[in-house]
Write a protein that holds these residues in place. Structure first.
Motif, short mmCIF file in Angstrom:
data_model
loop_
_atom_site.label_atom_id
_atom_site.label_comp_id
_atom_site.label_asym_id
_atom_site.label_seq_id
_atom_site.Cartn_x
_atom_site.Cartn_y
_atom_site.Cartn_z
N PRO A 37 -21.30 -21.98 -5.30
CA PRO A 37 -20.00 -21.91 -5.98
C PRO A 37 -19.37 -20.53 -5.82
O PRO A 37 -20.04 -19.51 -5.87
N THR A 38 -18.07 -20.52 -5.61
CA THR A 38 -17.35 -19.26 -5.43
C THR A 38 -16.87 -18.68 -6.75
O THR A 38 -16.34 -17.58 -6.78
N ARG A 39 -17.06 -19.42 -7.82
CA ARG A 39 -16.64 -18.92 -9.13
C ARG A 39 -17.50 -19.60 -10.20
O ARG A 39 -18.03 -20.70 -9.94
N HIS A 73 -11.57 -32.10 -9.68
CA HIS A 73 -12.14 -30.80 -9.33
C HIS A 73 -11.02 -29.79 -9.11
O HIS A 73 -10.73 -29.39 -7.97
N PRO A 74 -10.35 -29.39 -10.16
CA PRO A 74 -9.17 -28.53 -10.00
C PRO A 74 -9.48 -27.20 -9.33
O PRO A 74 -8.60 -26.60 -8.70
N GLY A 75 -10.73 -26.72 -9.42
CA GLY A 75 -11.05 -25.44 -8.79
C GLY A 75 -11.33 -25.56 -7.31
O GLY A 75 -11.34 -24.54 -6.60
N LEU A 76 -11.54 -26.78 -6.81
CA LEU A 76 -11.93 -26.94 -5.41
C LEU A 76 -10.80 -26.54 -4.46
O LEU A 76 -11.06 -25.94 -3.41
N ARG A 98 -18.70 -21.97 -13.07
CA ARG A 98 -18.24 -23.29 -13.46
C ARG A 98 -18.49 -23.49 -14.95
O ARG A 98 -19.54 -23.09 -15.48
N ASP A 122 -8.56 -24.20 -4.92
CA ASP A 122 -8.56 -22.73 -4.85
C ASP A 122 -9.74 -22.23 -4.02
O ASP A 122 -9.61 -21.27 -3.26
N ASP A 123 -10.90 -22.88 -4.17
CA ASP A 123 -12.08 -22.46 -3.40
C ASP A 123 -11.86 -22.66 -1.91
O ASP A 123 -12.19 -21.80 -1.09
N TRP A 161 -18.66 -31.15 -6.85
CA TRP A 161 -17.93 -31.98 -5.90
C TRP A 161 -18.89 -32.58 -4.88
O TRP A 161 -19.93 -32.03 -4.57
N ALA A 186 -19.41 -29.05 -16.09
CA ALA A 186 -18.50 -29.42 -14.99
C ALA A 186 -19.28 -30.10 -13.88
O ALA A 186 -20.40 -29.72 -13.56
#
Length: 427
Positions: free
Chosen positions: A158-160, A129-132, A162, A134-135, A169, A166
């Motif tokens: 979600p803050t962005r 979860h590479p975006g987690l 996906r 940053d979130d 999490w 995807a």
């Protein structure tokens, strides 16, 4: 030319170890102050954190052991508050374990001098979860200091956007990511609420000068930390110097060799020890250690169990995870230090509902002077109870010290009742 290796006796090594930890210093005659706390921190160098709260949180107890009764807000303010008049002294990080360490040591903790930690296994979550990451950082920046549970709620939407396909999490992944970021120094603890860690950015917690300080190389950090370990331990083997900050073995061994070559560490031989020991050349070795102290299981004097056995002849294991019928001494057992020896151990529990410090078991070490140990232990238990805001001490049935301790408690209650009657009669 090979330098001469001094030989010292085990009693001298024991006194050096206790002096390094502050037990050669008298307790303050008045109420301890921030200056007294700073002196203790200069000795022990870190306070281990632990979630067990049977008697008192682990990070408060070493200060009590050395200073006696003190206002616990001294530690709270030093660790989780900051003002111009009282700047933050401590920051949370992984050191021996999760610990409070002096803020100026922050740059040393991210140098690569340490052995791998358990939270490294959470790198797989970062990969999944590479975006987690940053979130999480975005929410901490906006709302911090914030706990893991509140972070989970903030991230439920979600803050962005996906990408298609995807995976979401798991809720527990947020806590793991927080621990990973804490372990790598990307996050630290801004404050605590009912002992819950509230995560924040280091730039909002640490002084600018500390953040701006250059990070040393792994080799430089290892040497500095080994010198800190030597200062805190008095006399120690290389594995013990390594364990204080959980350094990587190769880093520690190289640092010790370099420090001996430079004369910053002196090698000594302790009679009866099966491996070399080291100390600072100016390490203090007092002629005697006096006084008494109860030591929690996470006190630096006893947290390395093999060292405690080597120095004090004291076989000590924490039995929290041992089934109750198989426990030898009890659930949360405190060694009792008296005049430089570990002479007894007591199982302690703060029963806050009943307002008493319970002693389910109390056990003397072999050869202990039972009458004196009992009197000193009873007095220190009463001091601890009062420090914790409890009304008294209740002694249980287990151990050879239980009966004499109960006798002292009965005598104390009888004396208090007689004093109250005399006061009411105007005598």
């Amino acid at each position: 030319m090979t330098p001469t290796v001094e030989t010292i006796g085990p009693a001298a090594a024991r006194r050096a170890a206790l002096a390094a930890q502050g037990f050669a210093d008298p307790r303050p005659s008045g109420s301890p102050t921030r200056r007294h706390l700073a002196r203790v921190l200069g000795r022990v160098r870190l306070l281990q954190l632990d979630s067990v709260n049977v008697a008192v949180r682990a990070h408060y107890m070493p200060v009590f052991s050395r200073l006696g009764p003190y206002d616990r807000t001294l530690v709270d303010d030093a660790a989780w508050a900051h003002s111009a008049r009282k700047p933050r002294l401590l920051v949370e990080a992984w050191a021996h374990e999760a610990s409070l360490v002096p803020v100026e040591e922050w740059p040393l903790l991210w140098s690569g001098a340490f052995r791998d930690r358990w939270w490294r296994s959470y790198e797989s979550i970062v990969d999944r979860h590479p975006g987690l990451v940053d979130d999480v950082l975005a929410v901490v920046k906006e709302q911090g200091p914030i706990g893991a549970g509140a972070l989970e709620k903030a991230l439920e939407a979600p803050t962005r956007p996906r990408p298609s396909g995807a995976s979401w999490w798991e809720r527990s992944d947020v806590k793991r990511i927080c621990e990973y970021l804490f372990g790598t120094g990307v996050l630290t603890t801004g404050t605590r609420r009912h002992f819950e860690r509230l995560y924040d950015l280091p730039e909002r917690v640490l002084p600018p000068a500390v953040l701006a300080a250059p990070r040393p190389s792994a080799e430089e950090a290892a040497r500095t930390l080994v010198l800190g370990s030597a200062s805190a331990l008095g006399v120690a083997t290389e594995p013990e110097l390594r364990d204080y900050y959980r350094l990587a073995p190769a880093r520690s061994q190289a640092a010790v060799a370099e420090l001996v070559d430079s004369g910053e560490l002196a090698q000594v031989q302790v009679r009866g020890w099966d491996r070399p020991a080291y100390r600072l050349p100016a390490a203090r070795v007092p002629r005697r250690i006096t006084g008494r102290a109860l030591l929690c299981p996470f006190d630096p004097v006893v947290w390395e169990r093999a060292r405690a056995e080597r120095i004090f002849g004291f076989h000590y294991r924490i039995e929290i995870y041992v089934p109750e019928p198989k426990r030898q001494y009890g659930y949360y057992v405190f060694p009792f230090l008296l005049d430089g020896e570990l002479v007894a151990r007591v199982d302690l529990k703060a029963d806050r509902a009943a307002g008493v410090l319970r002693v389910p078991g109390a056990f003397a070490e072999q050869g202990a002077d039972i009458p004196r140990v009992t009197a000193e232990l009873a007095a220190e238990l009463q001091v601890m109870a009062e420090w914790l805001g409890l009304d008294g001490v209740e002694v249980g049935e287990r151990g050879d010290l239980a009966v004499p301790l109960r006798q002292i408690q009965r005598q104390r209650r009888s004396a208090a009742s007689l004093s109250a009657v005399s006061a009411s009669a105007g005598v």
